[in-house]
Scaffold this active site. Structure first.
Site, PDB file in Angstrom:
ATOM      1  N   TYR A 149      64.274  14.524-102.741  1.00  0.00           N
ATOM      2  CA  TYR A 149      62.887  15.036-102.721  1.00  0.00           C
ATOM      3  C   TYR A 149      62.755  16.164-103.741  1.00  0.00           C
ATOM      4  O   TYR A 149      61.791  16.194-104.528  1.00  0.00           O
ATOM      5  CB  TYR A 149      62.503  15.535-101.316  1.00  0.00           C
ATOM      6  N   VAL A 182      53.234  23.757 -95.725  1.00  0.00           N
ATOM      7  CA  VAL A 182      51.841  23.479 -95.354  1.00  0.00           C
ATOM      8  C   VAL A 182      51.891  22.558 -94.140  1.00  0.00           C
ATOM      9  O   VAL A 182      52.562  21.515 -94.185  1.00  0.00           O
ATOM     10  CB  VAL A 182      51.077  22.740 -96.482  1.00  0.00           C
TER      11      VAL A 182
HETATM   12  P1  NDP Z   1      50.495  14.129 -95.820  1.00  0.00           P
HETATM   13  O1  NDP Z   1      51.591  13.265 -95.293  1.00  0.00           O
HETATM   14  O2  NDP Z   1      49.553  14.735 -94.834  1.00  0.00           O
HETATM   15  O3  NDP Z   1      49.647  13.335 -96.913  1.00  0.00           O
HETATM   16  C1  NDP Z   1      50.268  12.528 -97.883  1.00  0.00           C
HETATM   17  C2  NDP Z   1      49.192  11.706 -98.584  1.00  0.00           C
HETATM   18  O4  NDP Z   1      49.802  10.952 -99.631  1.00  0.00           O
HETATM   19  C3  NDP Z   1      48.496  10.738 -97.666  1.00  0.00           C
HETATM   20  O5  NDP Z   1      47.126  10.724 -97.931  1.00  0.00           O
HETATM   21  C4  NDP Z   1      49.120   9.405 -98.025  1.00  0.00           C
HETATM   22  O6  NDP Z   1      48.157   8.367 -97.864  1.00  0.00           O
HETATM   23  C5  NDP Z   1      49.439   9.591 -99.505  1.00  0.00           C
HETATM   24  N1  NDP Z   1      50.548   8.752 -99.924  1.00  0.00           N
HETATM   25  C6  NDP Z   1      51.860   8.909 -99.630  1.00  0.00           C
HETATM   26  N2  NDP Z   1      52.584   7.920-100.150  1.00  0.00           N
HETATM   27  C7  NDP Z   1      51.700   7.091-100.783  1.00  0.00           C
HETATM   28  C8  NDP Z   1      51.830   5.883-101.503  1.00  0.00           C
HETATM   29  N3  NDP Z   1      53.031   5.292-101.680  1.00  0.00           N
HETATM   30  N4  NDP Z   1      50.723   5.313-102.021  1.00  0.00           N
HETATM   31  C9  NDP Z   1      49.502   5.897-101.853  1.00  0.00           C
HETATM   32  N5  NDP Z   1      49.322   7.040-101.185  1.00  0.00           N
HETATM   33  C10 NDP Z   1      50.407   7.625-100.657  1.00  0.00           C
HETATM   34  O7  NDP Z   1      51.232  15.276 -96.652  1.00  0.00           O
HETATM   35  P2  NDP Z   1      50.673  16.499 -97.545  1.00  0.00           P
HETATM   36  O8  NDP Z   1      49.220  16.534 -97.562  1.00  0.00           O
HETATM   37  O9  NDP Z   1      51.405  17.690 -97.099  1.00  0.00           O
HETATM   38  O10 NDP Z   1      51.258  16.066 -98.958  1.00  0.00           O
HETATM   39  C11 NDP Z   1      50.479  15.998-100.131  1.00  0.00           C
HETATM   40  C12 NDP Z   1      51.334  16.396-101.321  1.00  0.00           C
HETATM   41  O11 NDP Z   1      51.735  17.757-101.172  1.00  0.00           O
HETATM   42  C13 NDP Z   1      52.623  15.583-101.476  1.00  0.00           C
HETATM   43  O12 NDP Z   1      52.819  15.314-102.858  1.00  0.00           O
HETATM   44  C14 NDP Z   1      53.696  16.549-100.969  1.00  0.00           C
HETATM   45  O13 NDP Z   1      54.941  16.274-101.532  1.00  0.00           O
HETATM   46  C15 NDP Z   1      53.126  17.864-101.427  1.00  0.00           C
HETATM   47  N6  NDP Z   1      53.631  19.058-100.757  1.00  0.00           N
HETATM   48  C16 NDP Z   1      53.499  19.200 -99.385  1.00  0.00           C
HETATM   49  C17 NDP Z   1      53.969  20.354 -98.773  1.00  0.00           C
HETATM   50  C18 NDP Z   1      53.916  20.555 -97.298  1.00  0.00           C
HETATM   51  O14 NDP Z   1      54.621  21.458 -96.789  1.00  0.00           O
HETATM   52  N7  NDP Z   1      53.114  19.819 -96.560  1.00  0.00           N
HETATM   53  C19 NDP Z   1      54.556  21.434 -99.565  1.00  0.00           C
HETATM   54  C20 NDP Z   1      54.657  21.175-100.978  1.00  0.00           C
HETATM   55  C21 NDP Z   1      54.188  20.029-101.536  1.00  0.00           C
HETATM   56  P3  NDP Z   1      48.421   6.969 -97.139  1.00  0.00           P
HETATM   57  O15 NDP Z   1      49.533   7.153 -96.169  1.00  0.00           O
HETATM   58  O16 NDP Z   1      47.102   6.634 -96.514  1.00  0.00           O
HETATM   59  O17 NDP Z   1      48.764   6.067 -98.266  1.00  0.00           O
HETATM   60  C1  8X3 Z   2      57.351  20.447 -99.176  1.00  0.00           C
HETATM   61  C2  8X3 Z   2      57.912  21.780 -98.909  1.00  0.00           C
HETATM   62  O1  8X3 Z   2      60.067  23.036 -98.529  1.00  0.00           O
HETATM   63  O2  8X3 Z   2      59.636  21.109 -97.120  1.00  0.00           O
HETATM   64  O3  8X3 Z   2      57.382  20.139-100.540  1.00  0.00           O
HETATM   65  O4  8X3 Z   2      60.266  20.846 -99.398  1.00  0.00           O
HETATM   66  S1  8X3 Z   2      59.554  21.675 -98.480  1.00  0.00           S
END
Ligand code: NDP
Ligand code: 8X3
Length: 248
Positions: A149, A182
């Site tokens: 990741y 988040v």
């Molecule tokens: P969620 O799991 O709540 O949302 C992820 C979103 O990505 C969903 O809408 C999902 O839609 C979509 N998604 C995932 N895989 C696919 C795929 N193969 N094709 C199309 N859509 C996809 O997580 P977050 O909102 O937290 O994550 C959003 C971004 O933020 C990600 O890139 C994550 O790595 C990043 N992030 C998150 C953090 C956290 O702590 N939450 C911290 C740092 C970064 P669906 O399943 O409907 O396809």
């Molecule tokens: C998501 C935050 O710290 O779980 O990118 O990797 S962490």
């Protein structure tokens, strides 16, 4: 009215960003795999013009067909938020599941590339655009068991810099937002539906809400054309580093 194209709008940061950009006056292309979620969001957005696209970002042909199908009023994308992505598993490399590795590298890295490549002609043709890639603190700080990741998000950091350079002649701003913890469905996905383990990630401190990141994104995309907020690390106040969190 400008058009914003948001991947991963069915949940978490992407969903909250759709709400924030709708409020800021954008029309929205909302994408994800779960159509019902997108339909529910479109209903909530009421008066905001929306167009829904369902595709898996890992499927290049599906990405290309979906973007090509955009009706004229949504085809001139001004802002692309490359947000779709997830972590799958948290295991030492020697125990890692190659299926999880594929999901992360194909989704977080190649998916971002496929979507960008499909949307970019609408920007390069008009010599305007703004792309924000959602990276992570994990892309700048590798933590134990985060291996693939973290690598996928380090790739997002490198690609953001590369895209910024290559797209400079086309007046396209490219930026990266790197959140810390988040509270979204992120950990439920990482731990494959183990809701108790997922909830534990956010216990004992106040994690960021998806809306906090969405506020930042709305601010970034509403700056004047000569301003590019190129890289932002956004953390909960209780977080000092990827795995250092002050718990009460
Ligand atoms: P969620 O799991 O709540 O949302 C992820 C979103 O990505 C969903 O809408 C999902 O839609 C979509 N998604 C995932 N895989 C696919 C795929 N193969 N094709 C199309 N859509 C996809 O997580 P977050 O909102 O937290 O994550 C959003 C971004 O933020 C990600 O890139 C994550 O790595 C990043 N992030 C998150 C953090 C956290 O702590 N939450 C911290 C740092 C970064 P669906 O399943 O409907 O396809
Ligand atoms: C998501 C935050 O710290 O779980 O990118 O990797 S962490």
């Amino acid at each position: 009215m400008k058009t914003a194209f948001i991947t991963g709008a069915s949940s978490g940061i992407g969903r909250a960003t759709a709400v924030a950009l709708g409020r800021a006056g954008f029309k929205l292309v909302l994408t994800g795999r779960r159509l019902e979620r997108l339909q529910e969001l479109a209903r909530e957005l009421a008066d905001v013009p929306t167009h829904l696209l369902t595709f898996d970002v890992r499927n290049r042909a599906a990405v290309e067909a979906a973007v090509a199908s955009l009706p004229a009023e949504f085809a001139d994308v001004d802002v692309l938020i490359n947000n779709a992505g997830n972590a799958h598993g948290l295991a030492p490399i020697q125990q890692g599941d190659p299926n999880d590795w594929d999901a992360m590298l194909d989704g977080n890295v190649k998916g971002l590339l496929y979507v960008s490549r499909a949307v970019l002609p609408a920007m390069t043709r008009r010599n305007t655009g703004h792309i924000i890639n959602i990276g992570s603190i994990a892309g700048h700080e590798t933590y134990a068991n985060g291996n693939v990741y973290c690598a996928s998000k380090a790739a997002v950091a490198a690609l953001t810099k590369g895209m910024r350079l290559d797209l400079l002649p086309h007046h396209i701003r490219v930026a990266e937002v790197n959140p810390g913890a988040v509270e979204t469905e992120f950990s439920e996905v990482r731990f494959k539906g183990d809701t108790q383990r997922a909830a534990g990630v956010y216990q004992g401190y106040e994690a960021l809400r998806a809306e906090d990141v969405a506020d930042l994104l709305a601010f970034m995309v509403t700056r004047p054309a000569h301003v590019n907020i190129a890289e932002v690390l956004i953390l909960p106040a209780a977080q000092g580093a990827a795995t250092v969190i002050r718990k009460e």
